[in-house]
Design an enzyme around this catalytic site. Structure first.
Site, mmCIF file in Angstrom:
data_model
loop_
_atom_site.group_PDB
_atom_site.id
_atom_site.type_symbol
_atom_site.label_atom_id
_atom_site.label_comp_id
_atom_site.label_asym_id
_atom_site.label_seq_id
_atom_site.Cartn_x
_atom_site.Cartn_y
_atom_site.Cartn_z
ATOM 1 N N ASP A 240 0.850 -1.181 0.000
ATOM 2 C CA ASP A 240 0.000 0.000 0.000
ATOM 3 C C ASP A 240 0.892 1.239 0.000
ATOM 4 O O ASP A 240 1.709 1.429 0.906
ATOM 5 C CB ASP A 240 -0.837 -0.045 1.285
ATOM 6 C CG ASP A 240 -1.994 0.933 1.225
ATOM 7 O OD1 ASP A 240 -2.022 1.756 0.293
ATOM 8 O OD2 ASP A 240 -2.848 0.867 2.126
ATOM 9 N N TYR B 252 -0.787 10.225 -3.580
ATOM 10 C CA TYR B 252 -0.828 11.437 -4.399
ATOM 11 C C TYR B 252 0.140 12.489 -3.858
ATOM 12 O O TYR B 252 0.766 13.224 -4.609
ATOM 13 C CB TYR B 252 -2.246 12.020 -4.443
ATOM 14 C CG TYR B 252 -3.261 11.190 -5.197
ATOM 15 C CD1 TYR B 252 -2.958 9.928 -5.685
ATOM 16 C CD2 TYR B 252 -4.553 11.683 -5.432
ATOM 17 C CE1 TYR B 252 -3.896 9.181 -6.376
ATOM 18 C CE2 TYR B 252 -5.490 10.947 -6.117
ATOM 19 C CZ TYR B 252 -5.171 9.688 -6.587
ATOM 20 O OH TYR B 252 -6.111 8.959 -7.269
ATOM 21 N N ARG C 199 -1.004 14.907 8.896
ATOM 22 C CA ARG C 199 -1.929 14.159 9.754
ATOM 23 C C ARG C 199 -1.568 14.366 11.215
ATOM 24 O O ARG C 199 -2.446 14.459 12.075
ATOM 25 C CB ARG C 199 -1.886 12.663 9.421
ATOM 26 C CG ARG C 199 -2.485 12.362 8.061
ATOM 27 C CD ARG C 199 -2.523 10.867 7.775
ATOM 28 N NE ARG C 199 -2.473 10.645 6.333
ATOM 29 C CZ ARG C 199 -2.763 9.499 5.733
ATOM 30 N NH1 ARG C 199 -3.132 8.456 6.452
ATOM 31 N NH2 ARG C 199 -2.696 9.386 4.419
ATOM 32 N N GLU D 128 -2.253 0.316 -4.798
ATOM 33 C CA GLU D 128 -2.193 -0.902 -3.982
ATOM 34 C C GLU D 128 -2.003 -2.121 -4.863
ATOM 35 O O GLU D 128 -2.615 -2.203 -5.929
ATOM 36 C CB GLU D 128 -3.534 -1.155 -3.288
ATOM 37 C CG GLU D 128 -3.885 -0.302 -2.134
ATOM 38 C CD GLU D 128 -5.290 -0.706 -1.713
ATOM 39 O OE1 GLU D 128 -5.415 -1.441 -0.726
ATOM 40 O OE2 GLU D 128 -6.239 -0.310 -2.405
#
Length: 699
Positions: free
Chosen positions: A18, A23, A60, A121
């Site tokens: 993954d 992006y 994040r 993925e």
DNA sequence: ACGGATTTGACC
DNA sequence: TGGTCAAAT
């Protein structure tokens, strides 16, 4: 009835890889100064600062979430770098991400079976590679491991305070008393860490991975430690893992099904499902889903890694939220044109790079009717045979839209036409191309035959053309089995006819000849006829190439084999001197095999058949230079599917006389394709959900 | 004004 | 089947 295909319990090594905030990584590679900074990718800067579609891990940590708009993200993290998604034709252009995804696939695909699961993925079946490693260079005999493997997370492996995690991992990898399956997984972990390093080296992207004995567990694991880490799931850890795993974390259970599991059964973890019998689960959720649930509760998932490196369809869409809703046919047509142009471009790239053609065009629309709050999801999707070339796709998409709009508005209620409308608004449009098949990449002659000079499907010579023919009514013999999509208030038959005029000489394939897509004179199709649109009004897309619309009565009855074939049941005009290109044969097969048939609507038929022809010169599409640049080393993923493609044809059903019409070199090549294919066709591993489950559940 | 744009797969 | 729906990223 569920047939167990495989007796072996999972001694497989499956990995899920993954990409981390993919992006963002693509943009950071493009613009290296962004590396390490809190970054997000957004699209459409207009409304509230745009929508976030990817968020870096730095961002994040600042509290930026994917569901935020640009403005909120700025609030949460003032230093955040917002990068806009590329825009082309007024819509988001994801090509650079697709291409970057292909780069990754081409690195990951050479160690075993590789399945492209999404743009960022993949699943890998590394069983063989792991087995080999275990035989030849087992971890127990290995002295130094790469740092990267040692950083693996091993579920269930206890790292006591003060102990060295890497050392513990090293010991786990080397355990000589481990179960065979776990030794394989250890090998898998080593292989995957090498692959991940290679991805980093060759693409500059980091990724995370899960290594387990089936897809579901591998997928689960890859998400557990991100970014840039990998997680191994030893067999002994599964039970505990699932016992505490929230239902929604499991793939397929993130939505309504997962919720109903909680409300119906009162379970909140996957392990909670263990208390229900398979029959109980089947009663609640049906045979297939029930069995599937029963199995995943036990960590059982027999789903196989498919060897597929390329997408199964291409789509292009755009939403028009709220006030932007489209309210005129013209604006719909404008946007359909944009979408179709992009689609066409991608179809041609696929043809060039992968030698594949798509056969079905589908239009999806979302719209509302004022005063009908319930109408939102009711616009029916429609599909038809796909004809290559921007113009043709655009025309067909508009026709599909009009057909859908008629249904949507309730047939005779309103005029479809005219631009004055205050009854409806379109909030989303998308066109997609599916049923993609490989064409024999073969070699020289076939390639030449298609493309003209030299290299196969040369960009400027896509083959394709079909003309629209509007028949005068034929009261339909309701052939029973058809579903009534609705009455078409016109006594018309819509037919897409083959390009029957293809001659088998280079000259006739001249793509510059705008007439080369027309049917040959011998077919009696040469008359210019009236332009008619299905809605019975003037043709609104009449710019550009003169469209030939022919009345069906102009057709000689035998003139159009392939539409006969598509319409009738295997009626075969014997030894007809037919205009066949390989691609027609190709298509005809598929047509009769599957999709194209007639759809009867009460008293009115809509019959559709098609084939490829050659595109007119003005079907412009450009292979984007940028794409090629980013594709270092020609990253078009080439897979050896050509041969398999032919395998899937039931050659027995191809009329041999057709082959005789081909130019000699093609004939020969064609036959060599046919010959070895006699063996029973390889049963394609079904994609049904039953297929997920495996053996187990003895029977 | 479901984050938007895609893609896949099940089901009927 | 085609079309609709769910789900995922």
């Amino acid at each position: 009835m569920p047939v167990a295909r495989r007796e072996t319990c999972d001694a497989r090594v499956i990995a899920h890889v993954d990409m981390d905030c993919f992006y963002v990584q693509v943009e950071q590679r493009k613009q290296p100064s962004l590396r390490g900074l809190p970054t997000a990718v957004i699209q459409y800067n207009s409304y509230k600062g745009g929508a976030l579609i990817a968020v870096s891990y730095e961002a994040r940590r600042c509290g930026v979430k994917r569901s935020m708009r640009g403005d909120e993200a700025k609030e949460a993290c003032p230093q955040i770098q917002l990068v806009q998604v590329p825009v082309a034709r007024g819509k988001a252009d994801l090509n650079s991400y697709r291409n970057a995804g292909s780069e990754v696939v081409s690195v990951l695909s050479h160690k075993g079976l590789c399945e492209r699961a999404s743009i960022d993925e993949v699943y890998l079946d590394l069983t063989h590679a792991a087995e080999s490693m275990l035989m030849e260079t087992p971890p127990e005999c290995t002295q130094d491991f790469e740092e990267e493997v040692l950083k693996s997370h091993v579920l269930g492996l206890e790292i006591k305070d003060g102990s060295d995690a890497k050392e513990e991992v090293r010991k786990w990898l080397c355990r000589s008393d481990a179960r065979y399956q776990d030794k394989l997984l250890a090998c898998g972990a080593i292989i995957v860490s090498e692959l991940r390093m290679q991805v980093l080296k060759e693409t500059e992207f980091t990724c995370s991975a899960g290594i387990a004995h089936n897809k579901m567990l591998a997928k689960l694991a890859s998400a557990m430690n991100k970014p840039a880490q990998q997680t191994v799931v030893p067999h002994s850890s599964v039970e505990q893992l699932l016992a505490s795993l929230p239902i929604k974390k499991m793939k397929h259970l993130g939505g309504k099904l997962g919720s109903s599991l909680q409300s119906d059964l009162g379970v909140s973890t996957v392990g909670g499902l263990l208390q229900f019998s398979e029959e109980q689960l089947q009663q609640w959720y049906g045979i297939n889903t029930g069995t599937w649930l029963w199995n995943i509760a036990r960590g059982v998932n027999g789903e196989e890694v498919e060897g597929r490196l390329l997408p199964k369809s291409h789509g292009s869409g755009k939403t028009f939220p709220g006030p932007q809703a489209l309210k005129t046919i013209d604006s719909v047509q404008y946007w359909l044109n944009q979408l179709c142009e992009e689609l066409n471009e991608r179809l041609h790239s696929d043809l060039d790079q992968n030698k594949r053609i798509a056969q079905t065009l589908t239009l999806h629309v979302r719209a509302y009717k004022i005063g009908d709050s319930d109408s939102h999801r009711k616009f029916p999707s429609k599909s038809c045979p796909l004809r290559y070339g921007s113009r043709k796709i655009q025309e067909d998409a508009l026709i599909l839209f009009q057909a859908g709009l008629r249904d949507f508005l309730g047939f005779n209620t309103f005029k479809v036409h005219g631009n004055e409308n205050n009854n409806w608004g379109v909030t989303s449009l998308s066109v997609s191309a599916s049923k993609i098949v490989s064409i024999p990449s073969g070699t020289h002659s076939i390639a030449k035959y298609f493309g003209g000079k030299g290299k196969f499907p040369s960009s400027s010579t896509s083959n394709q053309s079909v003309d629209v023919v509007i028949n005068e009514t034929v009261p339909s013999s309701s052939s029973g089995s058809e579903n009534c999509t609705g009455m078409v208030p016109y006594d018309l038959q819509l037919q897409y006819l083959d390009d029957t005029g293809m001659k088998h000489s280079d000259a006739c394939l001249d793509p510059q000849d705008p007439l080369n897509h027309l049917s040959s004179k011998a077919d009696g199709l040469t008359e210019e006829s009236i332009l008619m649109s299905p809605s019975g009004s003037e043709d609104r897309m009449a710019h550009g190439e003169p469209r030939r619309v022919l009345l069906a009565k102009d057709l000689s009855p035998v003139s159009n084999i392939s539409s006969l074939k598509a319409v009738g049941k295997k009626k075969r005009a014997a030894g007809k001197k037919e205009n066949c290109s390989i691609i027609n044969i190709f298509n005809n097969y598929h047509n009769s095999q599957s999709s194209l048939k007639l759809k009867v609507t009460n008293a009115h038929d809509v019959k559709i058949s098609s084939a490829l022809g050659s595109s007119s010169a003005d079907d412009s599409y450009s292979t984007c230079n940028e794409d090629i640049d980013t594709n270092k080393g020609g990253c078009s993923v080439v897979i050896p599917q050509g041969r398999e493609a032919w395998c899937s044809y039931h050659i027995d059903e191809i009329d041999p006389s057709i082959i005789d019409e081909l130019p000699p070199e093609i004939q020969q090549e064609f036959r060599t394709w046919l010959r070895p294919q006699k063996r029973p066709s390889v049963a394609k591993p079904g994609s049904s959900i039953t297929h997920y489950f495996l053996p187990d559940k003895s029977r």
